[in-house]
Design a protein around this motif. Structure first.
Motif, PDB file in Angstrom:
ATOM      1  N   GLU A  22      50.331   1.184  20.126  1.00 40.21           N
ATOM      2  CA  GLU A  22      49.719   2.504  20.068  1.00 40.21           C
ATOM      3  C   GLU A  22      50.276   3.423  21.141  1.00 40.21           C
ATOM      4  OE1 GLU A  22      47.898   3.629  17.769  1.00 40.21           O
ATOM      5  OE2 GLU A  22      47.693   1.741  16.695  1.00 40.21           O
ATOM      6  N   SER A  23      50.727   2.850  22.239  1.00 40.07           N
ATOM      7  CA  SER A  23      51.297   3.681  23.278  1.00 40.07           C
ATOM      8  C   SER A  23      52.551   2.980  23.790  1.00 40.07           C
ATOM      9  CB  SER A  23      50.291   3.899  24.399  1.00 40.07           C
ATOM     10  OG  SER A  23      49.915   2.679  24.946  1.00 40.07           O
ATOM     11  N   ASP A  55      53.671   2.246  26.660  1.00 36.37           N
ATOM     12  CA  ASP A  55      53.563   1.256  27.742  1.00 36.37           C
ATOM     13  C   ASP A  55      52.561   0.161  27.401  1.00 36.37           C
ATOM     14  OD1 ASP A  55      51.274   2.945  29.991  1.00 36.37           O
ATOM     15  OD2 ASP A  55      51.488   3.042  27.813  1.00 36.37           O
ATOM     16  N   ALA A  56      52.321  -0.060  26.111  1.00 29.15           N
ATOM     17  CA  ALA A  56      51.397  -1.120  25.709  1.00 29.15           C
ATOM     18  C   ALA A  56      51.924  -2.477  26.156  1.00 29.15           C
ATOM     19  CB  ALA A  56      51.218  -1.112  24.196  1.00 29.15           C
ATOM     20  N   ARG A  57      51.009  -3.284  26.697  1.00 38.20           N
ATOM     21  CA  ARG A  57      51.417  -4.605  27.164  1.00 38.20           C
ATOM     22  C   ARG A  57      51.296  -5.610  26.050  1.00 38.20           C
ATOM     23  NH1 ARG A  57      50.000  -3.278  33.031  1.00 38.20           N
ATOM     24  NH2 ARG A  57      48.209  -2.198  32.251  1.00 38.20           N
ATOM     25  N   LEU A  73      45.570  -7.155  32.860  1.00 39.00           N
ATOM     26  CA  LEU A  73      46.759  -7.821  32.330  1.00 39.00           C
ATOM     27  C   LEU A  73      46.480  -8.666  31.097  1.00 39.00           C
ATOM     28  CD1 LEU A  73      48.204  -8.957  35.763  1.00 39.00           C
ATOM     29  CD2 LEU A  73      48.971  -7.027  34.370  1.00 39.00           C
ATOM     30  N   ALA A  80      43.673  -8.862  29.031  1.00 41.01           N
ATOM     31  CA  ALA A  80      43.035  -8.193  27.888  1.00 41.01           C
ATOM     32  C   ALA A  80      44.058  -7.304  27.185  1.00 41.01           C
ATOM     33  CB  ALA A  80      41.851  -7.370  28.357  1.00 41.01           C
ATOM     34  N   PRO A  81      44.082  -7.340  25.833  1.00 39.63           N
ATOM     35  CA  PRO A  81      45.073  -6.540  25.111  1.00 39.63           C
ATOM     36  C   PRO A  81      44.699  -5.060  25.085  1.00 39.63           C
ATOM     37  CG  PRO A  81      43.631  -7.666  23.586  1.00 39.63           C
ATOM     38  CD  PRO A  81      43.224  -8.125  24.947  1.00 39.63           C
ATOM     39  N   THR A  82      45.688  -4.242  24.771  1.00 39.40           N
ATOM     40  CA  THR A  82      45.445  -2.807  24.602  1.00 39.40           C
ATOM     41  C   THR A  82      44.653  -2.590  23.320  1.00 39.40           C
ATOM     42  OG1 THR A  82      47.595  -2.489  25.601  1.00 39.40           O
ATOM     43  CG2 THR A  82      46.607  -0.579  24.553  1.00 39.40           C
ATOM     44  N   ASP A  83      43.677  -1.708  23.372  1.00 34.65           N
ATOM     45  CA  ASP A  83      42.821  -1.478  22.204  1.00 34.65           C
ATOM     46  C   ASP A  83      43.594  -0.758  21.102  1.00 34.65           C
ATOM     47  OD1 ASP A  83      39.988  -1.498  21.102  1.00 34.65           O
ATOM     48  OD2 ASP A  83      40.537   0.606  20.911  1.00 34.65           O
ATOM     49  N   ALA A  84      43.294  -1.142  19.845  1.00 33.87           N
ATOM     50  CA  ALA A  84      44.044  -0.608  18.707  1.00 33.87           C
ATOM     51  C   ALA A  84      43.840   0.897  18.534  1.00 33.87           C
ATOM     52  CB  ALA A  84      43.642  -1.344  17.434  1.00 33.87           C
ATOM     53  N   GLY A 114      43.830   2.736  22.803  1.00 37.99           N
ATOM     54  CA  GLY A 114      44.961   2.556  23.708  1.00 37.99           C
ATOM     55  C   GLY A 114      44.514   2.095  25.087  1.00 37.99           C
ATOM     56  N   GLN A 115      45.312   2.471  26.101  1.00 39.30           N
ATOM     57  CA  GLN A 115      45.035   2.007  27.467  1.00 39.30           C
ATOM     58  C   GLN A 115      43.707   2.524  28.003  1.00 39.30           C
ATOM     59  OE1 GLN A 115      46.720  -0.167  28.947  1.00 39.30           O
ATOM     60  NE2 GLN A 115      48.677  -0.210  27.885  1.00 39.30           N
ATOM     61  N   ARG A 136      40.521   0.462  28.737  1.00 40.19           N
ATOM     62  CA  ARG A 136      40.329  -0.383  29.928  1.00 40.19           C
ATOM     63  C   ARG A 136      39.305   0.206  30.894  1.00 40.19           C
ATOM     64  NH1 ARG A 136      44.334  -4.269  29.605  1.00 40.19           N
ATOM     65  NH2 ARG A 136      46.100  -3.572  28.362  1.00 40.19           N
TER      66      ARG A 136
END
Lengths: 136, 258
Positions: free
Chosen positions: A131-132, A134-136, B39, B41-45, B48-49, B52
């Motif tokens: 989605e972005s 810099d997504a990890r 680190l 936990a994944p990025t939300d669909a 996004g960031q 967090r």
């Protein structure tokens, strides 16, 4: 120092005024937005500025110069929205949004503000479509 | 009073050791929550960031609820038992709750800016939370005003403690309003996920980060509470509060003769 009965009356008046202010301020707040069917069936719609919420219908979103046109749907009813100004980055089809404005005589909702309303479900973004950047 | 509270607020070497243990626990939990939330936990669909921010916003709000529940419990205990220690506990918990409510509103505003596209909305959850902040700030202001008017110490006198305890009990009425505002009224704010009766899906790594963050915030709040209670006890907690001047360090050292 005000004497006791006077003080009590003052407190009562202040409380009543405060309560009135809060309830009148909350009247529009308690229901943050109206649904398409409520706006379409309300004969007074178009007179007042209202908030309208619903799902952005997939496939309905298009950009027309400064305008962003899309449809909001809820429970089978749809309203076309003409939004002036750029929606937030998280705005996309299939997600909920709330717009603020007025229903025009042509049945199109003229909005000048749009916020995204997201759900309470949290899923990882699929690695194939980050989605972005810099997504990890 | 609970033994842990006595140990944590005790002005002894054992109390200090208990407080150090709490500090290390809170620190360890905070590091674990930071690593998990940042680190693992994944990025939300959809969000996004920005999602967090949940790992700060939700713990602040929950521990604020907890602090106000403690104000309710301590105020009730004071009204029943009349021990001024309960009054001081209510004051310290209210201070923590107010600070955490402010943190919840601040992080929520930034989260709203990133995801909703607005810093503030006249939404039932946001307005009721602002009222909650106002109510408990008013509670602390009432304590101060009563202390100044009567010339008594805030936390060391019944003329302050009794009205404050009534306000401390009444103020809690707002907490369920805040929590259920998103269910009772149509709102922009999303509904609860973890505290919902039928839990909506959340990625287990996100849930783990959230629970670690809540644990860290609770331990941190407990530590702040212990230190605050210790200071209040040193300042106000003598067997009887004498009007005579006392040394700054309180009852541990005898007054020096000049």
């Amino acid at each position: 120092m005000i004497r006791r009965p006077g003080r009590l009356a003052l407190v009562a008046v202040l409380l009543a005024a405060g309560g009135l202010l809060v309830t009148s301020a909350l009247r529009d707040t308690l229901t943050y937005y109206r649904t398409p069917s409520e706006v379409l069936t309300d004969p007074d719609a178009g007179r007042d500025r209202v908030r309208l919420g619903g799902e952005v219908v997939p496939g309905s979103l298009r950009r027309d110069g400064e305008l962003v046109v899309f449809r909001l749907a809820d429970a089978g009813h749809q309203v076309t929205v003409r939004q002036r100004g750029v929606p937030p980055e998280t705005f996309r089809e299939g997600e909920d949004a709330v717009v603020e404005g007025r229903l025009g005589v042509d049945g199109v909702f003229d909005a000048d503000q749009v916020v995204v309303r997201h759900g309470n479900e949290y899923r990882p973004s699929s690695p194939a479509h980050p989605e972005s950047p810099d997504a990890r | 009073m609970r033994t842990t509270t006595v140990d944590l607020t005790a002005d002894t070497a054992r109390g200090a050791a208990a407080r150090r243990t709490t500090a290390w626990t809170a620190g360890g939990l905070a590091v674990a929550a930071g690593l998990t939330g940042g680190l693992l936990a994944p990025t939300d669909a959809t969000q996004g960031q920005a999602q967090r921010l949940m790992y700060l916003h939700v713990p602040a709000a929950w521990v604020a609820y907890l602090a106000f529940a403690a104000v309710l419990a301590a105020s009730t205990a004071y009204l029943i038992r009349g021990d001024l220690r309960w009054d001081r506990l209510a004051r310290a918990c209210a201070e923590i709750g107010v600070a955490l409510t402010a943190v919840a509103i601040g992080t929520g505003a930034y989260w709203g800016h990133l995801v909703w596209g607005t810093w503030w909305a006249w939404d039932s959850r946001l307005v009721s939370t602002a009222l909650l902040l106002l109510a408990y700030t008013g509670y602390l202001a009432l304590r101060r005003a009563l202390a100044e008017r009567t010339g008594a110490a805030d936390g060391g006198d019944r003329r302050v403690a009794r009205p404050a305890a009534v306000a401390g009990v009444a103020g809690f009425l707002l907490v369920p309003v805040v929590h259920f505002s998103v269910i009772w009224w149509r709102s922009l704010h999303q509904q609860a996920t973890i505290l919902a009766p039928e839990r909506p899906p959340i990625d287990p790594r996100m849930a783990l980060a959230l629970l670690l963050a809540v644990a860290a915030a609770s331990a941190g709040a407990l530590l702040v509470l212990a230190h605050r209670m210790l200071r209040l006890e040193r300042r106000l907690g003598g067997p009887t509060v004498p009007p005579a001047p006392r040394t700054r360090t309180g009852r541990r050292t005898p007054a020096r003769v000049r």
